[in-house]
Structure formats: structure tokens, C-alpha cells
Write an enzyme that holds these catalytic residues in place. Structure first.
Site, short mmCIF file in Angstrom:
data_model
loop_
_atom_site.label_atom_id
_atom_site.label_comp_id
_atom_site.label_asym_id
_atom_site.label_seq_id
_atom_site.Cartn_x
_atom_site.Cartn_y
_atom_site.Cartn_z
N ASP A 11 3.64 8.28 7.05
CA ASP A 11 2.76 9.33 6.27
C ASP A 11 3.11 10.75 5.35
O ASP A 11 3.40 11.19 6.23
CB ASP A 11 1.26 9.30 7.22
CG ASP A 11 0.44 10.28 6.81
OD1 ASP A 11 -0.92 10.76 7.85
OD2 ASP A 11 0.31 10.82 5.54
N ASN A 25 -3.09 14.52 -10.07
CA ASN A 25 -4.18 14.76 -11.19
C ASN A 25 -3.34 15.49 -12.34
O ASN A 25 -2.67 16.29 -11.61
CB ASN A 25 -4.51 14.08 -11.41
CG ASN A 25 -5.93 15.20 -11.25
OD1 ASN A 25 -6.17 16.28 -11.47
ND2 ASN A 25 -7.05 14.44 -9.76
N GLY A 33 -6.46 9.46 -2.61
CA GLY A 33 -5.69 8.80 -2.23
C GLY A 33 -4.21 10.14 -1.93
O GLY A 33 -4.86 10.59 -0.62
N VAL A 34 -3.04 9.90 -1.94
CA VAL A 34 -2.14 10.92 -1.54
C VAL A 34 -2.40 12.06 -1.79
O VAL A 34 -2.34 13.01 -0.99
CB VAL A 34 -0.66 10.45 -1.50
CG1 VAL A 34 -0.60 10.43 -3.32
CG2 VAL A 34 0.65 11.58 -0.33
N ASP A 35 -2.96 12.89 -3.10
CA ASP A 35 -3.18 14.09 -3.25
C ASP A 35 -4.77 14.19 -2.20
O ASP A 35 -4.08 15.66 -1.41
CB ASP A 35 -3.35 13.60 -4.92
CG ASP A 35 -3.84 15.13 -5.38
OD1 ASP A 35 -4.63 14.79 -6.30
OD2 ASP A 35 -3.67 15.87 -4.70
N THR A 119 1.35 4.18 -7.84
CA THR A 119 0.96 2.87 -7.97
C THR A 119 -0.53 2.26 -6.95
O THR A 119 -0.42 1.75 -6.66
CB THR A 119 2.27 1.78 -7.21
OG1 THR A 119 2.27 3.02 -6.07
CG2 THR A 119 3.33 2.41 -7.73
N TYR A 122 -3.83 4.18 -9.78
CA TYR A 122 -3.39 4.37 -11.69
C TYR A 122 -2.69 3.22 -12.20
O TYR A 122 -2.88 3.13 -13.25
CB TYR A 122 -1.63 5.58 -12.11
CG TYR A 122 -2.91 6.97 -12.32
CD1 TYR A 122 -4.52 7.08 -12.01
CD2 TYR A 122 -2.08 8.15 -12.51
CE1 TYR A 122 -4.39 8.48 -12.06
CE2 TYR A 122 -2.38 9.56 -12.49
CZ TYR A 122 -3.61 9.54 -12.49
OH TYR A 122 -4.34 10.76 -12.67
N1 APR Z 1 1.39 8.84 2.15
C1 APR Z 1 2.09 8.31 1.28
N2 APR Z 1 1.93 8.09 0.88
C2 APR Z 1 0.21 7.53 0.98
C3 APR Z 1 -0.62 8.58 1.33
C4 APR Z 1 -0.03 8.97 2.51
N3 APR Z 1 -0.62 9.67 3.08
N4 APR Z 1 -1.85 7.91 0.82
C5 APR Z 1 -1.86 7.23 -0.11
N5 APR Z 1 -0.61 7.29 -0.08
C6 APR Z 1 0.23 6.09 -1.06
C7 APR Z 1 -0.87 4.65 -1.65
O1 APR Z 1 -0.67 3.96 -0.71
C8 APR Z 1 -0.26 4.27 -3.11
O2 APR Z 1 1.20 3.40 -2.52
O3 APR Z 1 0.18 6.56 -2.67
C9 APR Z 1 0.78 6.17 -3.51
C10 APR Z 1 0.50 6.44 -4.55
O4 APR Z 1 -1.37 6.46 -4.69
P1 APR Z 1 -2.01 7.51 -5.07
O5 APR Z 1 -2.71 8.48 -4.32
O6 APR Z 1 -3.82 6.27 -5.87
O7 APR Z 1 -1.71 7.85 -6.58
P2 APR Z 1 -1.97 7.51 -7.20
O8 APR Z 1 -1.52 5.87 -8.24
O9 APR Z 1 -0.53 7.88 -8.60
O10 APR Z 1 -3.16 7.99 -8.34
C11 APR Z 1 -3.05 9.70 -8.67
O11 APR Z 1 -5.33 9.74 -7.81
O12 APR Z 1 -5.62 11.22 -6.07
C12 APR Z 1 -5.82 10.81 -7.13
O13 APR Z 1 -5.74 13.21 -7.87
C13 APR Z 1 -5.07 11.73 -7.75
O14 APR Z 1 -5.82 11.10 -9.99
C14 APR Z 1 -5.26 11.74 -9.08
C15 APR Z 1 -4.65 9.47 -8.91
#
Ligand code: APR
Length: 170
Positions: A11, A25, A33-35, A119, A122
Site C-alpha cells: 500500500d 487526474n 483509487g490510489v489518489d 492501470t 483509466y
Molecule cells: N497503494 C498502491 N497502489 C494502489 C493503491 C494503494 N493504496 N490503491 C490503488 N492502487 C492501484 C490500483 O490497484 C491500480 O493498480 O493503483 C493503480 C492505479 O489505479 P487508479 O488509482 O484507479 O488510478 P488510474 O487508473 O491512474 O486512474 C486515475 O482515478 O482515482 C482516480 O483521481 C484519479 O481520476 C483519476 C483516476
């Protein structure tokens, strides 16, 4: 293969790297998600600082402090939305990693952790994204001995496997 690149499960909000990247974004005002996880862990001051940045274009990056995170800095980078692969997605994704590492060097960070950008929501196919990401990271590291370690922090087994395979293929 550059020994400074590591693939781990975990994490990213728990990371003790000098800087962690955030899959943001273009508004830089948080999301899911991770954001969402990074904003929750860093606390409200992170969003307050992000509000002063005026957003960020896809494939570039902006830096903030880490606040309640163990990491000193957060590198916010909007990845490309996957739309089939014919719209410059690979170049934009590579730009995310390169832009984050350029900022890390400029701010004296020696260790940087990345989530798998684009991944999740998006929709970028993780096997393709892994090759692009590791190609960009290894290309940057070749000219930047000041960066001592870069880790991909994978949140699930499938992502870990994709990055392990991409690293083996470097
Ligand atoms: N630690 C590590 N990786 C994580 C965590 C975490 N705590 N939470 C999620 N992930 C992983 C997801 O499993 C995925 O492999 O981060 C990767 C990216 O996924 P997303 O968070 O969905 O990001 P992305 O695909 O780049 O989409 C970005 O999603 O959250 C919104 O504001 C963000 O609009 C933007 C979009």
C-alpha cells in the site's frame, strides 16, 4: 537490468520513500483509487496545497509536500486514459514516470515509489503499462546516479506479476 528498480507488493500510503507518486487526474483535486487513498492518508493540507497548483496536464507532474504521509513529497501525475493505444497513450504514460523522476532529482529525493499509473480506472492494460513504465524508469536512471532506488508498489497480485515480468524482460 538496473538493480535500483524493485517490484514490491503493498500500500503506497505506507511508503517511507523520499517521494511517492500519485496517479492523479488533471484537476489535482483528488479522486478515488490510489489518489483517494493518498489524500486520506496525507490529510486535508494536501488538497489545500493541490488547490494552489492550477491542475496538471496528462503526462506531466507537479510536486507537493507529503504532510501526514511518511514520504516527504508527493509527485502528482495524471496518466493517460486508455483509448486503444493509437492516441499517444504510451508516450504520455512514459512522460508521467520521467516527469516524476525529474522532479524527484530536482528536490533531492534519493528514493521514489510509484503505483501502477493508469492501470485502474483509466483502463491501461497492465502488461503494456508495465513495459512502458519500466522502460521509462530505466532510461531515466541510466543518466541519473543520484536516484538510489525506484520501486513499483503493486496493490494486487496481477499487477505484481505484470511488473515482475516486465522487469525480467528489460
Ligand atoms: N497503494 C498502491 N497502489 C494502489 C493503491 C494503494 N493504496 N490503491 C490503488 N492502487 C492501484 C490500483 O490497484 C491500480 O493498480 O493503483 C493503480 C492505479 O489505479 P487508479 O488509482 O484507479 O488510478 P488510474 O487508473 O491512474 O486512474 C486515475 O482515478 O482515482 C482516480 O483521481 C484519479 O481520476 C483519476 C483516476
Amino acid at each position: 537490468m538496473d538493480k535500483r528498480i524493485e517490484i514490491i507488493s503493498g500500500d503506497i500510503t505506507r511508503s517511507d520513500a523520499d517521494a511517492i507518486a500519485n496517479a492523479a487526474n488533471t484537476s489535482l483535486l483528488g479522486g478515488g483509487g490510489v489518489d483517494g487513498a493518498i489524500h486520506r492518508a496525507a490529510g486535508p493540507e494536501l488538497l489545500a496545497e493541490c488547490r494552489t497548483l492550477g491542475g496538471c496536464e496528462t503526462g506531466r507532474a507537479k510536486i507537493t509536500k507529503g504532510y501526514r504521509l511518511r514520504a516527504k513529497y508527493v509527485l502528482h501525475t495524471p496518466g493517460p486514459v486508455w483509448s486503444g493505444g493509437g492516441h499517444g497513450e504510451a508516450e504520455k504514460l512514459a512522460g508521467c514516470y520521467t516527469s516524476c523522476l525529474e522532479l524527484a532529482s530536482r528536490y533531492g529525493c534519493k528514493t521514489v515509489d510509484f503505483p501502477s499509473i493508469s492501470t485502474g480506472v483509466y483502463g491501461y492494460p497492465v502488461d503494456k503499462a508495465a513495459r512502458v513504465a519500466l522502460g521509462a524508469i530505466s532510461a531515466y536512471l541510466a543518466g541519473h546516479p543520484e536516484i538510489e532506488r525506484v520501486r513499483m508498489v503493486c496493490f494486487d497480485e496481477r499487477t505484481k506479476r505484470a511488473y515482475d515480468e516486465a522487469l525480467a524482460g528489460l
